[in-house]
Design an enzyme around this catalytic site. Sequence first.
Site, PDB file in Angstrom:
ATOM      1  CE  LYS A 214      -3.959  -2.341   2.271  1.00  0.00           C
ATOM      2  NZ  LYS A 214      -4.858  -2.048   3.498  1.00  0.00           N
TER       3      LYS A 214
ATOM      4  CE1 TYR B 132      -9.345  -3.421   0.608  1.00  0.00           C
ATOM      5  CE2 TYR B 132      -8.899  -1.316  -0.547  1.00  0.00           C
ATOM      6  CZ  TYR B 132      -8.607  -2.317   0.363  1.00  0.00           C
ATOM      7  OH  TYR B 132      -7.346  -2.433   1.008  1.00  0.00           O
TER       8      TYR B 132
ATOM      9  NE  ARG C 233      -6.224 -12.422   5.231  1.00  0.00           N
ATOM     10  CZ  ARG C 233      -6.738 -11.423   5.056  1.00  0.00           C
ATOM     11  NH1 ARG C 233      -6.657 -10.592   4.372  1.00  0.00           N
ATOM     12  NH2 ARG C 233      -7.748 -11.348   6.148  1.00  0.00           N
TER      13      ARG C 233
ATOM     14  CB  THR D 138      -7.293  -5.706   9.978  1.00  0.00           C
ATOM     15  OG1 THR D 138      -7.734  -6.948   9.190  1.00  0.00           O
ATOM     16  CG2 THR D 138      -7.613  -4.330   9.177  1.00  0.00           C
TER      17      THR D 138
ATOM     18  NE  ARG E 216      -2.271  -5.583   7.150  1.00  0.00           N
ATOM     19  CZ  ARG E 216      -3.269  -6.186   6.869  1.00  0.00           C
ATOM     20  NH1 ARG E 216      -4.025  -7.121   7.600  1.00  0.00           N
ATOM     21  NH2 ARG E 216      -3.757  -5.882   5.544  1.00  0.00           N
TER      22      ARG E 216
ATOM     23  CG  ASN F 171      -3.392  -2.239   6.937  1.00  0.00           C
ATOM     24  OD1 ASN F 171      -3.284  -1.896   5.892  1.00  0.00           O
ATOM     25  ND2 ASN F 171      -4.714  -2.932   7.253  1.00  0.00           N
TER      26      ASN F 171
ATOM     27  CG  HIS G 222      -4.994  -6.410  -0.243  1.00  0.00           C
ATOM     28  ND1 HIS G 222      -6.223  -6.419   0.342  1.00  0.00           N
ATOM     29  CD2 HIS G 222      -5.003  -7.295  -1.232  1.00  0.00           C
ATOM     30  CE1 HIS G 222      -6.865  -7.498  -0.503  1.00  0.00           C
ATOM     31  NE2 HIS G 222      -6.028  -7.907  -1.416  1.00  0.00           N
TER      32      HIS G 222
ATOM     33  CD  GLU H 256      -8.131  -9.382  -3.498  1.00  0.00           C
ATOM     34  OE1 GLU H 256      -7.020  -9.640  -3.420  1.00  0.00           O
ATOM     35  OE2 GLU H 256      -9.209  -9.449  -2.636  1.00  0.00           O
TER      36      GLU H 256
HETATM   37  P1  ADP Z   1      -7.736  -6.978   5.582  1.00  0.00           P
HETATM   38  O1  ADP Z   1      -6.883  -5.998   4.661  1.00  0.00           O
HETATM   39  O2  ADP Z   1      -6.985  -7.475   6.884  1.00  0.00           O
HETATM   40  O3  ADP Z   1      -8.355  -8.265   4.775  1.00  0.00           O
HETATM   41  P2  ADP Z   1     -10.356  -5.857   5.908  1.00  0.00           P
HETATM   42  O4  ADP Z   1     -10.769  -6.499   4.551  1.00  0.00           O
HETATM   43  O5  ADP Z   1     -11.459  -5.906   6.729  1.00  0.00           O
HETATM   44  O6  ADP Z   1      -8.919  -6.236   6.439  1.00  0.00           O
HETATM   45  O7  ADP Z   1     -10.467  -4.358   5.339  1.00  0.00           O
HETATM   46  C1  ADP Z   1      -9.686  -3.845   4.306  1.00  0.00           C
HETATM   47  C2  ADP Z   1      -9.052  -2.429   4.480  1.00  0.00           C
HETATM   48  O8  ADP Z   1      -9.911  -1.644   4.955  1.00  0.00           O
HETATM   49  C3  ADP Z   1      -7.946  -2.835   5.911  1.00  0.00           C
HETATM   50  O9  ADP Z   1      -6.551  -3.324   5.495  1.00  0.00           O
HETATM   51  C4  ADP Z   1      -7.817  -1.221   6.347  1.00  0.00           C
HETATM   52  O10 ADP Z   1      -6.865  -0.464   5.320  1.00  0.00           O
HETATM   53  C5  ADP Z   1      -9.373  -0.578   6.176  1.00  0.00           C
HETATM   54  N1  ADP Z   1      -9.992  -0.724   7.234  1.00  0.00           N
HETATM   55  C6  ADP Z   1     -10.542  -1.902   7.684  1.00  0.00           C
HETATM   56  N2  ADP Z   1     -11.155  -1.676   8.810  1.00  0.00           N
HETATM   57  C7  ADP Z   1     -11.173  -0.132   9.005  1.00  0.00           C
HETATM   58  C8  ADP Z   1     -11.618   0.767   9.875  1.00  0.00           C
HETATM   59  N3  ADP Z   1     -12.550   0.389  11.063  1.00  0.00           N
HETATM   60  N4  ADP Z   1     -11.199   1.930   9.742  1.00  0.00           N
HETATM   61  C9  ADP Z   1     -10.603   2.271   8.771  1.00  0.00           C
HETATM   62  N5  ADP Z   1     -10.047   1.579   7.807  1.00  0.00           N
HETATM   63  C10 ADP Z   1     -10.362   0.192   7.912  1.00  0.00           C
HETATM   64 MG    MG Z   2      -9.928  -8.092   3.637  1.00  0.00          MG
END
Ligand code: ADP
Ligand code: MG
Length: 145
Positions: free
Chosen positions: A11, A52, A88, A94, A105, A119, A122, A133
């Site tokens: 990212k 997303y 992962r 996350t 992370r 973080n 992805h 994706e």
């Molecule tokens: P991951 O990336 O671990 O799969 P998610 O799919 O839940 O996590 O979320 C996608 C991305 O959205 C996260 O990596 C983060 O950048 C962002 N995100 C998730 N939850 C939040 C939140 N509560 N506030 C702000 N950004 C968030």
């Molecule tokens: Mg995710």
Amino acid sequence: MSTEQTLILVKPDGVAAGHIGDVISRLEGKGYVIAGLKVVAKATDAQLRQHYADKVTKAYFPELVDYMQSGPLVAIIAEGVNVVAAFRQIAGVTNPDEAAPGSIRGDYGRSWADGAIRNVVHSSDSPEAAKHEMQIWFPELNLNS
Ligand code: ADP
Ligand code: MG
């Protein structure tokens, strides 16, 4: 178990802080194949809405788009047996404050005063998500044909 692929994004915060090489080194160190690699100068709204798709209704989605468009990102396709779940683990959970030390992370992410979750990386959460994706970030590979 069969060989699978996962889609990884370094990212914009990860690129800005100079972690592209570390992410690639961790993949190569584990013996995964780098099957695709590119710099994306700026993610488009359309790419992020597809990537997303399950997050577009979330209150934080506009903030997530701003974050993902804050600079260049690097897209990687990594290949190997069980690479989706394994990466992962390498990425960590996350919330970077809760991600284990030693994970990407956990090592490089943290909370910021503006409330944004930055973080670093992805990674796809299933082989099916990876296929979706990979089409978004590597359309030239015609993976859906
Ligand atoms: P991951 O990336 O671990 O799969 P998610 O799919 O839940 O996590 O979320 C996608 C991305 O959205 C996260 O990596 C983060 O950048 C962002 N995100 C998730 N939850 C939040 C939140 N509560 N506030 C702000 N950004 C968030
Ligand atoms: Mg995710």
